[in-house]
Design a protein around this motif. Structure first.
Motif, PDB file in Angstrom:
ATOM      1  N   ASP A 164       0.859  -1.189   0.000  1.00  0.00           N
ATOM      2  CA  ASP A 164       0.000   0.000   0.000  1.00  0.00           C
ATOM      3  C   ASP A 164       0.894   1.238   0.000  1.00  0.00           C
ATOM      4  OD1 ASP A 164      -1.936   1.925   0.244  1.00  0.00           O
ATOM      5  OD2 ASP A 164      -2.991   0.961   1.910  1.00  0.00           O
TER       6      ASP A 164
ATOM      7  N   SER B  53       0.539   4.122  -1.488  1.00  0.00           N
ATOM      8  CA  SER B  53      -0.162   5.388  -1.284  1.00  0.00           C
ATOM      9  C   SER B  53      -0.289   5.709   0.198  1.00  0.00           C
ATOM     10  CB  SER B  53      -1.547   5.333  -1.936  1.00  0.00           C
ATOM     11  OG  SER B  53      -2.277   6.505  -1.670  1.00  0.00           O
TER      12      SER B  53
ATOM     13  N   ASN C 269       3.262   6.440   1.695  1.00  0.00           N
ATOM     14  CA  ASN C 269       3.760   7.744   1.280  1.00  0.00           C
ATOM     15  C   ASN C 269       3.003   8.877   1.949  1.00  0.00           C
ATOM     16  OD1 ASN C 269       5.522   6.376  -0.343  1.00  0.00           O
ATOM     17  ND2 ASN C 269       4.560   6.914  -2.282  1.00  0.00           N
TER      18      ASN C 269
ATOM     19  N   TYR D 154       6.856  -2.157  -9.278  1.00  0.00           N
ATOM     20  CA  TYR D 154       6.378  -0.835  -8.879  1.00  0.00           C
ATOM     21  C   TYR D 154       6.582   0.175  -9.997  1.00  0.00           C
ATOM     22  CZ  TYR D 154       6.403  -2.523  -4.042  1.00  0.00           C
ATOM     23  OH  TYR D 154       6.165  -3.225  -2.893  1.00  0.00           O
TER      24      TYR D 154
ATOM     25  N   GLU E 150       6.010   4.911  -6.238  1.00  0.00           N
ATOM     26  CA  GLU E 150       4.750   5.643  -6.334  1.00  0.00           C
ATOM     27  C   GLU E 150       3.522   4.741  -6.383  1.00  0.00           C
ATOM     28  OE1 GLU E 150       4.285   8.721  -6.011  1.00  0.00           O
ATOM     29  OE2 GLU E 150       6.226   9.670  -6.347  1.00  0.00           O
ATOM     30  N   GLN E 151       3.658   3.542  -6.955  1.00  0.00           N
ATOM     31  CA  GLN E 151       2.477   2.683  -7.079  1.00  0.00           C
ATOM     32  C   GLN E 151       2.908   1.232  -7.204  1.00  0.00           C
ATOM     33  OE1 GLN E 151      -0.576   4.020  -9.867  1.00  0.00           O
ATOM     34  NE2 GLN E 151      -1.015   1.920 -10.440  1.00  0.00           N
TER      35      GLN E 151
ATOM     36  N   LEU F 297       2.329  -2.253  -8.719  1.00  0.00           N
ATOM     37  CA  LEU F 297       1.666  -2.707  -9.930  1.00  0.00           C
ATOM     38  C   LEU F 297       1.205  -4.151  -9.851  1.00  0.00           C
ATOM     39  CD1 LEU F 297       3.957  -1.066 -12.659  1.00  0.00           C
ATOM     40  CD2 LEU F 297       1.814  -0.192 -11.695  1.00  0.00           C
TER      41      LEU F 297
ATOM     42  N   CYS G 198       0.507   5.691 -15.071  1.00  0.00           N
ATOM     43  CA  CYS G 198       0.684   6.271 -13.741  1.00  0.00           C
ATOM     44  C   CYS G 198       1.306   7.654 -13.828  1.00  0.00           C
ATOM     45  CB  CYS G 198       1.547   5.338 -12.882  1.00  0.00           C
ATOM     46  SG  CYS G 198       2.011   6.015 -11.277  1.00  0.00           S
TER      47      CYS G 198
END
Length: 313
Positions: free
Chosen positions: A171, A173, A176, A220, A274-275, A277, A303
């Motif tokens: 997770d 998000s 961060n 990611y 950042e994300q 995947l 993204c």
């Protein structure tokens, strides 16, 4: 920034922020802010932390860190911290009473004229001392103590433990958001198996500090900067054991910067996640692996159209 683990060469007097500060997250920064928001004529802005982490000392087990030494130094410097004191956490320090710690370490050796701590700060033998005790001991000496309220997200305390849990779940998000910045992997590019370039996706293999905490294994979307260029570049990052090619042992970090072909060997990269995947998986063939990497890169592009990293065309 002056860095020392000896109380004999501390630059004094000091304004002290006291804590472990692993992660230098939003809550940590609120504790540090009072000592750096001063005029140039005030005492030296000093972060005082412990080495090793007290939990590592008492358990005897190595502890992974969100921000190993060099990474923490860079984050503190960016905040305006002028001095980092790494107090050796040993049996002698662990046995000091709260009053002895304040009077002998903070007041006598560090010559602190103001101190900042979080409201949940504990110190001294058996963690007997509270933030209120610290204020009461320091007050007769004319030392101001800032007690900073806990910082929360969704009614939960922002903590290094909560950030670790979010990272283990993938997770990014949430992690961060609690950090107040992207979780980063900072390391030097070393020579790998060079399999990536044979299938059209060259990767930079990152050597991280051995105590660096790794998030959930998988792929990611990330932003990458180099030590000489802060322009963010979009990348697909694989953290894992590379099961398709029979690798095992210590997880590797492989960074594929989209549409970029320069020489990165020996350079230090900062990879900001950042994300998440997808989880790591094993493919039946290199052809299937290649197709999935292409799909991962497409996901990265999607993204970064949203967050504005540079994607060369």
């Amino acid at each position: 920034m002056w860095i020392t683990s000896s109380l004999t060469n501390v630059l004094t007097p000091t304004a002290v922020a006291l804590g472990n500060f692993d992660g230098v997250h939003r809550g940590h920064r609120r504790v540090i802010e009072p000592i750096v928001s001063q005029t140039p004529s005030t005492p030296r802005a000093t972060v005082v932390t412990f080495q090793p982490h007290p939990q590592e000392f008492f358990s005897g087990q190595p502890r992974t860190l969100l921000t190993p030494g060099a990474e923490k130094v860079q984050l503190l410097k960016a905040m305006g911290v002028e001095q980092l004191v790494l107090l050796p956490f040993d049996e002698k320090l662990a046995k000091l009473s709260p009053r002895e710690f304040v009077e002998e370490i903070l007041l006598d050796r560090l010559q602190a004229v103001q101190i900042s701590v979080g409201e949940d700060f504990r110190f001294g033998r058996d963690r007997m001392g509270t933030a209120a005790d610290l204020e009461a001991i320091a007050q007769p000496y004319g030392v101001r103590v800032h007690i900073i309220p806990l910082q929360k997200r969704h009614y939960e305390r922002i903590s290094s433990s909560a950030i670790r849990e979010a990272l283990l779940q993938g997770d990014i998000s949430e992690a961060n958001s609690r950090l107040g910045r992207a979780y980063s992997l900072v390391g030097q590019v070393i020579t790998g198996q060079q399999l990536g370039r044979t299938i059209g996706f060259p990767t930079a293999n990152l050597l991280l500090p051995p105590q660096k905490f790794l998030p959930r294994l998988g792929v990611y979307a990330a932003r990458v900067t180099t030590e000489t260029d802060n322009t963010p570049m979009a990348a697909a990052v694989n953290i894992g054991h590379r099961p398709t090619v029979g690798a095992d042992g210590v997880p590797t970090v492989e960074v594929h910067i989209l549409d970029w072909g320069g020489d990165l060997y020996g350079k230090t990269l900062t990879v900001s996640l950042e994300q998440f995947l997808r989880p790591e998986q094993k493919f039946a063939s290199l052809t299937q692996l290649k197709a999935q990497i292409a799909a991962d890169c497409a996901a990265v592009r999607t993204c970064y159209r949203e967050v504005g990293a540079i994607i060369p065309t």
